[in-house]
Design an enzyme around this catalytic site. Structure first.
Site, PDB file in Angstrom:
ATOM      1  N   GLU A 126     -47.462   1.874  52.677  1.00  0.00           N
ATOM      2  CA  GLU A 126     -48.613   2.461  53.367  1.00  0.00           C
ATOM      3  C   GLU A 126     -48.493   2.082  54.836  1.00  0.00           C
ATOM      4  OE1 GLU A 126     -50.500   4.573  51.908  1.00  0.00           O
ATOM      5  OE2 GLU A 126     -49.714   4.142  49.905  1.00  0.00           O
ATOM      6  N   HIS A 148     -53.218   6.189  47.092  1.00  0.00           N
ATOM      7  CA  HIS A 148     -52.792   5.759  48.429  1.00  0.00           C
ATOM      8  C   HIS A 148     -52.975   4.263  48.646  1.00  0.00           C
ATOM      9  CE1 HIS A 148     -51.762   9.732  49.723  1.00  0.00           C
ATOM     10  NE2 HIS A 148     -52.981  10.189  49.581  1.00  0.00           N
TER      11      HIS A 148
END
Length: 290
Positions: free
Chosen positions: A95, A250
């Protein structure tokens, strides 16, 4: 004499008449609708039936059945997974810093998760997970926090990118993944992580990229070969395989765990994972992550 015959005729006709009436009554009663079974009555019947089955099960010896079920489960676990050519899979999902309207000039990794998976059992055996403090843009945007779930406190005080890569190298060595006889391969959801993000940040900060990052398995291509259509993202793969998504989409570590579920489902269908991505083939930032 005539009167007697007439009385007998009336008597016989009335008896036949009564018998006919009785037959009609019985026939009409059979045509009456049966009383409706209410929902409460149905629930009571189900509970009574289940209780009866439970009692019959308790009365039966259960030990042989348990032994058989355990043996059957173990046999299914060993049979339904396809043998793989690797010893371990290293599932990775970065990320990075981002913004809604305009991407940062220098995008930096803020979560560095890698899950070590036994290739023959598809079970997680070890995990490397570090948050990373960005240098160029140390303050996370609101959009970045909303997308990844990573708040500012989670990266403040964490090591920078070059320090985390050194920690990861030590973890790889401690796990025996750098041994020449150990066959391992990284697994990603798309080519963005290792084709674009890692080389771009490494070039910016002059951090050498280890050669074990040069090749990987893009699980999207693996899914396409096994199932027959190319998926746009992680969620579509889970939905196609009827797998429940867990965690937060995510979130790097949660995405890794969901990728492991996808890999196990493909292995159960007899799929053997092979390398289908490399940096030399996608150099120049062509990779994309959905």
């Amino acid at each position: 004499m005539l009167m007697g015959c007439w009385v007998r005729a009336i008597f016989k006709r009335s008896a036949a008449f009564e018998q006919c009436k009785e037959h009609c009554r019985m026939f009409s009663s059979s045509l009456r609708p049966r009383p409706r079974i209410t929902r409460a009555r149905k629930n009571w019947l189900r509970a009574a039936y289940a209780d009866n089955i439970r009692r019959e099960t308790i009365e039966q010896p259960v030990e042989p059945n348990l032994i058989f079920r355990e043996r059957f489960r173990k046999e299914m676990d060993t049979v339904k997974l396809a043998p793989q050519i690797f010893d371990y899979f290293l599932v990775l999902d970065f990320e990075a810093t981002c913004d809604r309207t305009r991407m940062p000039e220098v995008q930096e990794i803020i979560e560095f998760p890698v899950v070590k998976v036994d290739a023959q059992t598809m079970e997680v055996v070890s995990t490397f997970h570090h948050y990373v403090l960005p240098r160029v843009n140390p303050a996370l945007t609101t959009f970045c926090t909303q997308l990844t779930g990573i708040i500012q406190d989670m990266v403040d005080g964490q090591p920078h990118f070059e320090e985390v890569t050194q920690l990861f190298q030590k973890w790889m060595d401690a796990e025996g993944l750098l041994h020449p006889e150990c066959k391992s391969c990284f697994v990603t959801c798309g080519d963005w992580d290792l084709a674009t993000m890692l080389p771009m940040q490494s070039d910016y900060f002059k951090v050498p990229v280890p050669s074990y990052f040069d090749r990987w398995i893009n699980v999207k291509h693996s899914f396409s070969e096994c199932i027959g259509h190319f998926p746009r993202g992680l969620m579509l793969m889970l939905e196609s395989l009827n797998i429940q998504h867990t965690g937060r989409h995510h979130s790097g570590i949660d995405d890794c765990m969901n990728i492991v579920k996808i890999m196990r489902a493909l292995s159960e269908r007899g799929y053997v994972f092979r390398i289908n991505g490399q940096r030399t083939a996608v150099r120049g930032g062509k990779g994309k992550k959905f």
